[in-house]
Design an enzyme around this catalytic site. Structure first.
Site, PDB file in Angstrom:
ATOM      1  N   HIS A  52      20.997  30.619  99.371  1.00 48.73           N
ATOM      2  CA  HIS A  52      19.646  31.184  99.329  1.00 48.73           C
ATOM      3  C   HIS A  52      18.557  30.105  99.325  1.00 48.73           C
ATOM      4  O   HIS A  52      18.670  28.997  98.787  1.00 48.73           O
ATOM      5  CB  HIS A  52      19.268  32.329  98.219  1.00 48.73           C
ATOM      6  CG  HIS A  52      19.457  31.536  96.869  1.00 48.73           C
ATOM      7  ND1 HIS A  52      18.464  31.193  96.037  1.00 48.73           N
ATOM      8  CD2 HIS A  52      20.613  31.453  95.939  1.00 48.73           C
ATOM      9  CE1 HIS A  52      18.888  30.842  94.970  1.00 48.73           C
ATOM     10  NE2 HIS A  52      20.024  30.959  94.710  1.00 48.73           N
ATOM     11  N   ASP A  63      19.306  25.121  92.217  1.00 49.94           N
ATOM     12  CA  ASP A  63      19.510  26.591  92.461  1.00 49.94           C
ATOM     13  C   ASP A  63      18.406  27.101  93.271  1.00 49.94           C
ATOM     14  O   ASP A  63      17.466  27.386  92.616  1.00 49.94           O
ATOM     15  CB  ASP A  63      19.677  27.392  91.085  1.00 49.94           C
ATOM     16  CG  ASP A  63      19.685  28.844  91.366  1.00 49.94           C
ATOM     17  OD1 ASP A  63      20.237  29.435  92.485  1.00 49.94           O
ATOM     18  OD2 ASP A  63      19.478  29.614  90.274  1.00 49.94           O
ATOM     19  N   GLU A 113      16.967  36.440  96.833  1.00 48.82           N
ATOM     20  CA  GLU A 113      18.148  36.052  96.157  1.00 48.82           C
ATOM     21  C   GLU A 113      18.068  36.536  94.745  1.00 48.82           C
ATOM     22  O   GLU A 113      18.658  37.261  94.027  1.00 48.82           O
ATOM     23  CB  GLU A 113      19.083  34.968  96.321  1.00 48.82           C
ATOM     24  CG  GLU A 113      20.656  35.067  95.809  1.00 48.82           C
ATOM     25  CD  GLU A 113      20.677  34.623  94.377  1.00 48.82           C
ATOM     26  OE1 GLU A 113      21.977  34.862  93.924  1.00 48.82           O
ATOM     27  OE2 GLU A 113      19.529  34.092  93.842  1.00 48.82           O
ATOM     28  N   GLU A 114      17.008  35.751  94.042  1.00 54.53           N
ATOM     29  CA  GLU A 114      16.895  36.160  92.780  1.00 54.53           C
ATOM     30  C   GLU A 114      16.154  37.355  92.505  1.00 54.53           C
ATOM     31  O   GLU A 114      15.710  37.636  91.305  1.00 54.53           O
ATOM     32  CB  GLU A 114      15.748  34.807  92.189  1.00 54.53           C
ATOM     33  CG  GLU A 114      16.157  33.545  92.499  1.00 54.53           C
ATOM     34  CD  GLU A 114      17.458  33.074  91.794  1.00 54.53           C
ATOM     35  OE1 GLU A 114      17.849  33.812  91.013  1.00 54.53           O
ATOM     36  OE2 GLU A 114      17.673  31.671  91.880  1.00 54.53           O
ATOM     37  N   ASP A 154      25.984  28.366  96.531  1.00 54.56           N
ATOM     38  CA  ASP A 154      25.010  28.811  95.575  1.00 54.56           C
ATOM     39  C   ASP A 154      24.919  27.663  94.399  1.00 54.56           C
ATOM     40  O   ASP A 154      25.891  28.088  93.513  1.00 54.56           O
ATOM     41  CB  ASP A 154      24.898  30.180  95.091  1.00 54.56           C
ATOM     42  CG  ASP A 154      23.614  30.462  94.548  1.00 54.56           C
ATOM     43  OD1 ASP A 154      22.840  29.582  94.137  1.00 54.56           O
ATOM     44  OD2 ASP A 154      23.542  31.604  94.037  1.00 54.56           O
ATOM     45  N   HIS A 187      17.605  28.009  86.107  1.00 59.78           N
ATOM     46  CA  HIS A 187      16.127  28.865  86.281  1.00 59.78           C
ATOM     47  C   HIS A 187      15.034  28.409  85.298  1.00 59.78           C
ATOM     48  O   HIS A 187      14.222  29.127  84.796  1.00 59.78           O
ATOM     49  CB  HIS A 187      16.471  30.458  85.844  1.00 59.78           C
ATOM     50  CG  HIS A 187      17.502  31.011  86.804  1.00 59.78           C
ATOM     51  ND1 HIS A 187      17.594  32.243  86.722  1.00 59.78           N
ATOM     52  CD2 HIS A 187      17.994  30.661  88.034  1.00 59.78           C
ATOM     53  CE1 HIS A 187      18.319  32.779  87.885  1.00 59.78           C
ATOM     54  NE2 HIS A 187      18.460  31.713  88.758  1.00 59.78           N
TER      55      HIS A 187
END
Ligand SMILES: [Zn+2]
Length: 325
Positions: free
Chosen positions: A118, A130, A163-164, A192, A290
């Site tokens: 992603h 990420d 994706e998130e 990922d 994140h």
């Protein structure tokens, strides 16, 4: 006990073979590979593009659009056949958002070996581990393979949006395939977070209690090749289950043999894992998961290089095989 001359000769040959096997199986030095250096350069560029466009690649955002254009341009320059098909997010109206899909030229279009990562991030940060790491790894592999490799199968790479947000990019893509398209995809490999700073080497597929965790038939074979190739570059991988929380999910649900690679997210590294892989026990695989600090200084370059080398070798093996899984 003494053996015969023939017996000693056989023993000597066996011993030589075993010794050769031992030395080649010993952990290699943890210096970044040339492919790791290349992937790191792609990741540095992704950081620059994301910073210049507002600091995030959340879908939709200027940073996501800039990243789509950049990735498509890199792949075209490497000779790949590139498109940016749109998908509709769940409940979305309008023209939709873009994935990037690229494939090699000259391979059998009915035998497609696929890998994806992603391209989006959370709104809170630039998403360099990420999942800039997975993106950078695939871009490096795309350059190493070139757009017309001498392989019987087609290799297709995907760079997913959203994706998130409920995995909408990959879900929309798989939903849009007709039966022949779906059947042509022999397998899917998902990357990922492959450079977590306190990470490890996890291979998903073929392990677990039920089909959601193991993936469909053929997934164990995909995972075995990924495991072999990670081992060959000195990574000592561990098996893991599918959790339904990344872009492999639509492929698993569609019955396409799948494998997943990751280096760990917000969970803590165990004492046994720290012993095996190094790093800090009882601390997160990625303390910047994140968050705004998921930047270029938040990655493990050795892991990035090993995953890149292992995926490159795995895709070549899959695409060289005349039989589907
Ligand atoms: Zn991710």
């Amino acid at each position: 006990m003494r053996g015969t001359t023939i017996g000693r000769l056989v023993s000597a040959v066996l011993a030589a073979g075993l010794l050769a096997g031992c030395s080649s199986a010993a952990p290699v030095a943890a210096a970044p590979s040339p492919a790791g250096d290349g992937a790191y350069a792609h990741l540095t560029e992704l950081q620059r593009i994301t910073d210049a466009a507002g600091g995030t690649r959340h879908t939709p955002s200027p940073g996501y659009d800039a990243a789509v254009d950049h990735v498509a341009a890199v792949l075209r320059a490497a000779g790949w056949d590139v498109s940016t098909p749109t998908y509709q997010a769940e409940g979305q109206s309008g023209s939709g958002f873009r994935n990037v899909v690229a494939q090699t030229r000259g391979g059998d279009p009915a035998h497609v070996v696929m890998a994806g990562a992603h391209l989006d991030s959370v709104p809170e940060g630039p998403g360099i581990n990420d999942n800039g790491s997975g993106v950078a790894s695939l871009l490096q592999i795309a350059q190493q393979l070139g757009g017309s490799p001498d392989l019987p199968d087609t290799i297709r790479l995907a760079f997913w949006g959203s994706e998130e947000d409920e995995l909408d990019g990959s879900a929309g893509y798989v939903r849009g395939l007709d039966q022949a398209d779906r059947e042509a995809i022999e397998l899917y490999v998902n990357l990922d977070m492959v450079a977590s700073p306190n990470g490890g080497y996890f291979v998903q597929g073929g392990t677990g209690e039920d089909r959601d965790e193991t993936g469909p038939a053929g997934s164990a074979e995909v995972a075995q090749v990924l495991t072999d190739e990670l081992t060959r570059v000195g990574a000592a991988p561990e098996s893991d289950v599918f959790y339904g929380d990344s872009d492999y999910d639509a492929f698993v649900t569609a019955g396409i043999p799948s494998g997943g690679l990751h280096a760990g997210d917000e969970d803590d590294k165990s004492a046994a894992e720290a012993q095996k892989w190094g790093g800090q026990a009882r601390e997160e695989y990625d303390p910047c998961y994140h968050q705004a600090c998921d930047r270029i200084d938040n990655i493990d370059r050795t892991a990035l290089g090993r995953f890149t080398d292992a995926v490159d070798a795995s895709l070549r093996r899959f695409a060289a095989s005349p039989t589907s899984l």
